[in-house]
Design a protein around this motif. Sequence first.
Motif, PDB file in Angstrom:
ATOM      1  N   SER A  72      49.455  46.393  56.251  1.00  0.00           N
ATOM      2  CA  SER A  72      50.125  47.662  56.554  1.00  0.00           C
ATOM      3  C   SER A  72      51.581  47.450  56.980  1.00  0.00           C
ATOM      4  CB  SER A  72      49.361  48.409  57.660  1.00  0.00           C
ATOM      5  OG  SER A  72      49.224  47.590  58.820  1.00  0.00           O
ATOM      6  N   TRP A  73      52.008  46.200  57.032  1.00  0.00           N
ATOM      7  CA  TRP A  73      53.410  45.877  57.370  1.00  0.00           C
ATOM      8  C   TRP A  73      53.637  44.399  57.122  1.00  0.00           C
ATOM      9  CZ3 TRP A  73      54.933  42.438  61.289  1.00  0.00           C
ATOM     10  CH2 TRP A  73      56.316  42.361  61.540  1.00  0.00           C
ATOM     11  N   ILE A  74      54.827  44.058  56.644  1.00  0.00           N
ATOM     12  CA  ILE A  74      55.213  42.658  56.422  1.00  0.00           C
ATOM     13  C   ILE A  74      56.550  42.431  57.106  1.00  0.00           C
ATOM     14  CG2 ILE A  74      55.776  40.883  54.724  1.00  0.00           C
ATOM     15  CD1 ILE A  74      54.032  42.329  52.722  1.00  0.00           C
ATOM     16  N   SER A  75      56.666  41.336  57.804  1.00  0.00           N
ATOM     17  CA  SER A  75      57.894  41.031  58.537  1.00  0.00           C
ATOM     18  C   SER A  75      58.939  40.410  57.626  1.00  0.00           C
ATOM     19  CB  SER A  75      57.592  40.055  59.682  1.00  0.00           C
ATOM     20  OG  SER A  75      57.381  38.746  59.166  1.00  0.00           O
ATOM     21  N   THR A  76      60.141  40.297  58.174  1.00  0.00           N
ATOM     22  CA  THR A  76      61.138  39.460  57.524  1.00  0.00           C
ATOM     23  C   THR A  76      60.687  38.000  57.647  1.00  0.00           C
ATOM     24  OG1 THR A  76      62.394  39.317  59.594  1.00  0.00           O
ATOM     25  CG2 THR A  76      63.032  41.045  58.037  1.00  0.00           C
ATOM     26  N   VAL A  77      61.221  37.167  56.807  1.00  0.00           N
ATOM     27  CA  VAL A  77      60.865  35.750  56.809  1.00  0.00           C
ATOM     28  C   VAL A  77      61.894  35.000  57.627  1.00  0.00           C
ATOM     29  CG1 VAL A  77      60.413  33.731  55.374  1.00  0.00           C
ATOM     30  CG2 VAL A  77      59.815  36.012  54.557  1.00  0.00           C
ATOM     31  N   GLY A  78      61.417  34.128  58.491  1.00  0.00           N
ATOM     32  CA  GLY A  78      62.339  33.400  59.339  1.00  0.00           C
ATOM     33  C   GLY A  78      61.965  31.951  59.517  1.00  0.00           C
ATOM     34  N   GLN A  79      62.909  31.205  60.055  1.00  0.00           N
ATOM     35  CA  GLN A  79      62.709  29.786  60.326  1.00  0.00           C
ATOM     36  C   GLN A  79      63.005  29.523  61.788  1.00  0.00           C
ATOM     37  OE1 GLN A  79      65.234  27.180  58.060  1.00  0.00           O
ATOM     38  NE2 GLN A  79      64.330  25.312  58.893  1.00  0.00           N
ATOM     39  N   VAL A  80      62.109  28.814  62.446  1.00  0.00           N
ATOM     40  CA  VAL A  80      62.307  28.383  63.830  1.00  0.00           C
ATOM     41  C   VAL A  80      62.108  26.868  63.837  1.00  0.00           C
ATOM     42  CG1 VAL A  80      61.540  28.562  66.221  1.00  0.00           C
ATOM     43  CG2 VAL A  80      61.448  30.577  64.738  1.00  0.00           C
ATOM     44  N   GLY A  81      63.186  26.160  64.048  1.00  0.00           N
ATOM     45  CA  GLY A  81      63.107  24.704  63.965  1.00  0.00           C
ATOM     46  C   GLY A  81      62.802  24.272  62.541  1.00  0.00           C
ATOM     47  N   THR A  82      61.720  23.555  62.368  1.00  0.00           N
ATOM     48  CA  THR A  82      61.337  23.079  61.040  1.00  0.00           C
ATOM     49  C   THR A  82      60.111  23.813  60.509  1.00  0.00           C
ATOM     50  OG1 THR A  82      60.078  21.299  62.107  1.00  0.00           O
ATOM     51  CG2 THR A  82      62.313  20.779  61.367  1.00  0.00           C
ATOM     52  N   ARG A  83      59.852  25.008  61.053  1.00  0.00           N
ATOM     53  CA  ARG A  83      58.733  25.822  60.606  1.00  0.00           C
ATOM     54  C   ARG A  83      59.244  27.129  60.015  1.00  0.00           C
ATOM     55  NH1 ARG A  83      54.515  25.366  65.744  1.00  0.00           N
ATOM     56  NH2 ARG A  83      53.903  23.188  65.427  1.00  0.00           N
ATOM     57  N   TYR A  84      58.532  27.605  58.993  1.00  0.00           N
ATOM     58  CA  TYR A  84      58.840  28.886  58.364  1.00  0.00           C
ATOM     59  C   TYR A  84      57.723  29.865  58.708  1.00  0.00           C
ATOM     60  CZ  TYR A  84      62.315  26.293  55.716  1.00  0.00           C
ATOM     61  OH  TYR A  84      63.382  25.513  55.360  1.00  0.00           O
ATOM     62  N   TYR A  85      58.107  31.108  59.024  1.00  0.00           N
ATOM     63  CA  TYR A  85      57.151  32.101  59.493  1.00  0.00           C
ATOM     64  C   TYR A  85      57.290  33.403  58.711  1.00  0.00           C
ATOM     65  CZ  TYR A  85      56.690  29.228  63.738  1.00  0.00           C
ATOM     66  OH  TYR A  85      56.470  28.204  64.630  1.00  0.00           O
ATOM     67  N   VAL A  86      56.138  34.083  58.535  1.00  0.00           N
ATOM     68  CA  VAL A  86      56.134  35.464  58.103  1.00  0.00           C
ATOM     69  C   VAL A  86      54.889  36.100  58.721  1.00  0.00           C
ATOM     70  CG1 VAL A  86      54.946  34.947  55.917  1.00  0.00           C
ATOM     71  CG2 VAL A  86      56.220  37.088  56.161  1.00  0.00           C
ATOM     72  N   GLU A  87      55.071  37.253  59.370  1.00  0.00           N
ATOM     73  CA  GLU A  87      53.960  37.959  60.009  1.00  0.00           C
ATOM     74  C   GLU A  87      53.634  39.213  59.212  1.00  0.00           C
ATOM     75  OE1 GLU A  87      55.819  35.252  62.545  1.00  0.00           O
ATOM     76  OE2 GLU A  87      56.779  37.145  61.998  1.00  0.00           O
ATOM     77  N   PHE A  88      52.411  39.676  59.332  1.00  0.00           N
ATOM     78  CA  PHE A  88      52.031  40.948  58.715  1.00  0.00           C
ATOM     79  C   PHE A  88      50.861  41.538  59.487  1.00  0.00           C
ATOM     80  CE2 PHE A  88      49.917  37.505  56.504  1.00  0.00           C
ATOM     81  CZ  PHE A  88      48.615  37.936  56.323  1.00  0.00           C
ATOM     82  N   ALA A  89      50.764  42.865  59.409  1.00  0.00           N
ATOM     83  CA  ALA A  89      49.660  43.584  60.048  1.00  0.00           C
ATOM     84  C   ALA A  89      48.600  43.872  59.005  1.00  0.00           C
ATOM     85  CB  ALA A  89      50.165  44.890  60.661  1.00  0.00           C
ATOM     86  N   GLY A  90      47.328  43.819  59.416  1.00  0.00           N
ATOM     87  CA  GLY A  90      46.233  44.050  58.485  1.00  0.00           C
ATOM     88  C   GLY A  90      46.036  45.526  58.194  1.00  0.00           C
ATOM     89  N   ALA A  91      44.972  45.819  57.452  1.00  0.00           N
ATOM     90  CA  ALA A  91      44.636  47.221  57.187  1.00  0.00           C
ATOM     91  C   ALA A  91      44.400  47.951  58.500  1.00  0.00           C
ATOM     92  CB  ALA A  91      43.400  47.299  56.289  1.00  0.00           C
ATOM     93  N   ASP A  92      43.809  47.268  59.462  1.00  0.00           N
ATOM     94  CA  ASP A  92      43.745  47.744  60.848  1.00  0.00           C
ATOM     95  C   ASP A  92      45.047  47.305  61.505  1.00  0.00           C
ATOM     96  OD1 ASP A  92      43.393  48.202  63.527  1.00  0.00           O
ATOM     97  OD2 ASP A  92      41.438  47.203  63.670  1.00  0.00           O
ATOM     98  N   PRO A  93      45.960  48.205  61.799  1.00  0.00           N
ATOM     99  CA  PRO A  93      47.293  47.814  62.275  1.00  0.00           C
ATOM    100  C   PRO A  93      47.285  47.081  63.605  1.00  0.00           C
ATOM    101  CG  PRO A  93      46.962  50.189  62.492  1.00  0.00           C
ATOM    102  CD  PRO A  93      45.810  49.669  61.699  1.00  0.00           C
TER     103      PRO A  93
END
Length: 221
Positions: A72-93
Motif C-alpha cells: 500500500s506504499w513504497i518508500s524512496t530507496v536509500g543507502q546508509v553506510g554500505t547497506r541499501y534500503y527500501v521500505e513498504f507497507a503491506g496490504a494491511d497498512p
Amino acid sequence: MTRAARPERDDAGFSLAEVLVTMGLMGVVMMIFTGAILQVYRTNQATETLTEAQGQLATAFQRFDRELRYASWISTVGQVGTRYYVEFAGADPTQCRQLRLETAAFTSGNQGSGLLQLLSWTKGSPPASTARGQTIASQIVTTGVPPFFTRQLANEAPYASPSPSAAPVGADYVNDFQRLRVRLTTRSAAGKASIDVTFTALNTSRLTPAANDCSEGRPTT
C-alpha cells in the motif's frame, strides 16, 4: 632328432624403442580420456552452480511478487553506510516490510557476497538497527551500478521494458500505481543469474502520500 626337424623359436621379443613408442601412445590416449572426463565434470559443476544461482533468484522473485504486489506504499530507496534500503507497507497498512541489501565487508576481490534480507514489523515497533532479517538471496554481486532498487511513483512515466534506455517511452502516459524495480545478480561458484523486474503495488494510487510511518525502520547511521 636332427637340427632340421626341431621347431624354430623366436626369442627376439620387443625392442626398447617399441616399448617406449607403445607407452607414449598409451599415455596420449590416457591424457585424452582424462581430459574428456574432467571437461564433463567441469560442465556438470558449472550447470549445477548456475541452477543454484537461478534457484535463489526464483525464490526471491516469488517472495517479492507476494510481498510487493499488494503493498500500500513504497518508500524512496536509500543507502546508509554500505547497506541499501527500501521500505513498504503491506496490504494491511500497519504491517511494514523492508528489503535490505548488505554489501558490508566486501572488497573488489570478493564481489559476490551481497546478502538480501527481508525484515517485517508492526508499525510503531521498528526493528533494532542490528536486527537480522530473513535471508532472501545470498551471493549477490555488488559491483553493479546502484541503486539495486528504483522506486517509480504514480504520475511518473514508466519504463517501457526492464532494461530501458536513458529516456522512458510514452511521455503522455503516467503510472496509476507506485512501482519498484529490482535488479539483482547472484553468483554461485562459476554460475551467475540475473533478474530485472518491476513490481506494481496494486494497493497504491496517485493519491498515496509520499511519506509513511513504515520509514521508521530505516537506520540513520
